[in-house]
Design an enzyme around this catalytic site. Structure first.
Site, PDB file in Angstrom:
ATOM      1  CD  GLU A  46      -2.488   1.437   2.637  1.00 10.80           C
ATOM      2  OE1 GLU A  46      -2.851   0.428   3.286  1.00 10.80           O
ATOM      3  OE2 GLU A  46      -2.648   2.603   3.055  1.00 10.80           O
ATOM      4  NE  ARG A  50       0.256   8.330   4.823  1.00  9.53           N
ATOM      5  CZ  ARG A  50       0.405   7.512   5.849  1.00  9.53           C
ATOM      6  NH1 ARG A  50       1.434   7.639   6.664  1.00  9.53           N
ATOM      7  NH2 ARG A  50      -0.466   6.558   6.067  1.00  9.53           N
ATOM      8  CB  THR A  74      -2.721   8.456   2.375  1.00  9.52           C
ATOM      9  OG1 THR A  74      -1.848   7.573   3.110  1.00  9.52           O
ATOM     10  CG2 THR A  74      -2.981   9.673   3.253  1.00  9.52           C
ATOM     11  CE  LYS A 134      -5.990   2.975   7.074  1.00 11.82           C
ATOM     12  NZ  LYS A 134      -4.659   3.099   6.456  1.00 11.82           N
TER      13      LYS A 134
HETATM   14  C1  3PG Z   1      -1.668   4.102   7.923  1.00  7.78           C
HETATM   15  O1  3PG Z   1      -1.705   4.926   7.020  1.00  7.78           O
HETATM   16  O2  3PG Z   1      -2.357   3.092   7.920  1.00  7.78           O
HETATM   17  C2  3PG Z   1      -0.807   4.399   9.109  1.00  7.78           C
HETATM   18  O3  3PG Z   1       0.114   5.394   8.832  1.00  7.78           O
HETATM   19  C3  3PG Z   1      -0.111   3.195   9.644  1.00  7.78           C
HETATM   20  O4  3PG Z   1       0.270   3.496  10.947  1.00  7.78           O
HETATM   21  P1  3PG Z   1       1.625   2.979  11.601  1.00  7.78           P
HETATM   22  O5  3PG Z   1       2.697   3.952  11.154  1.00  7.78           O
HETATM   23  O6  3PG Z   1       1.399   3.049  13.084  1.00  7.78           O
HETATM   24  O7  3PG Z   1       1.893   1.599  11.110  1.00  7.78           O
END
Ligand code: 3PG
Length: 220
Positions: A46, A50, A74, A134
């Site tokens: 994924e 960003r 994102t 999600k």
């Molecule tokens: C996401 O976009 O799902 C999160 O940034 C994941 O979070 P993490 O950095 O705690 O794994």
């Protein structure tokens, strides 16, 4: 690209016990990271939208690492959903969901995981005919305890929780009947990316791939 299920929505939760959530700042890192994940036994990525190079990173991986199932994460606007699809993403992931964003993701024709954090949001997604979603930011909003509570009231909903998940707590999520996979950024730590330490990413991927074997049968 994942095969559509009878519901018309590909089973995105069964690709891998862990979906690596990846932030690429340097376009040159995109292809080596994808190859390192595949080498470790993780066939999915994924790639988060960003950074300024994110769409180019999706294009590069789509061109050069076709063996990985490539998602765009994102996705926060319908415009980004469209751009990610045009760049070559095979699925979309959003951190939350609005009616406009949901429409935009549907319009791409790609399978997607809409983001949820509350029971009301989950009900709205189910009303739209989607059962996979999600759950974000998982650890901060109740973690595995929250998800365990959901299985009795919304038994058809299945989740990929992300946010605050690491190897030490991943199994608590993966053991739940309504969790198909977990996601996280820990497979691609900034130090490994900055140092071009692809072997470390392969090692972390192999460790993550093995987490699935400790989950309860049928959990995925
Ligand atoms: C996401 O976009 O799902 C999160 O940034 C994941 O979070 P993490 O950095 O705690 O794994």
């Amino acid at each position: 690209m994942p095969e559509p299920t009878t519901s018309g929505h590909a089973d995105l939760l069964s690709l891998s016990p862990v979906v690596p959530v990846v932030v690429i700042d340097d376009l040159d890192h995109a292809v080596p990271v994808a190859r390192a994940l595949v080498a470790g036994g993780v066939p999915v990525i994924e790639l988060t939208l960003r950074t300024p190079v994110a769409l180019d990173a999706i294009r590069a991986i789509a061109d050069e690492v076709p063996e990985i199932t490539l998602g765009a994460g994102t996705v926060v606007t319908p415009e980004l959903a469209k751009q990610a699809a045009a760049a070559g993403a095979s699925f979309l992931v959003s951190p939350g969901t609005t009616p406009r964003l949901l429409d935009g993701m549907f319009e791409t024709g790609l399978p997607f995981l809409p983001g949820t954090a509350t029971v009301s949001e989950i009900l709205a997604i189910l009303e739209a005919g989607i059962t996979q979603m999600k759950f974000f930011p998982a650890a901060a909003i109740g973690g595995a305890t929250f998800l365990a509570s959901l299985s009795t009231v919304v038994p058809t909903a299945r989740f990929c929780p992300t946010g605050g998940i690491r190897p030490a707590n991943a199994t608590a999520y993966l053991d739940l009947p309504n969790v198909g996979c977990v996601g996280g950024t820990w497979l691609t730590p900034p130090a490994a990316l900055a140092g071009g330490d692809w072997a470390e990413i392969t090692r972390l991927a192999a460790e993550a791939a093995s987490l699935g074997s400790s989950a309860s049968p049928g959990a995925a």
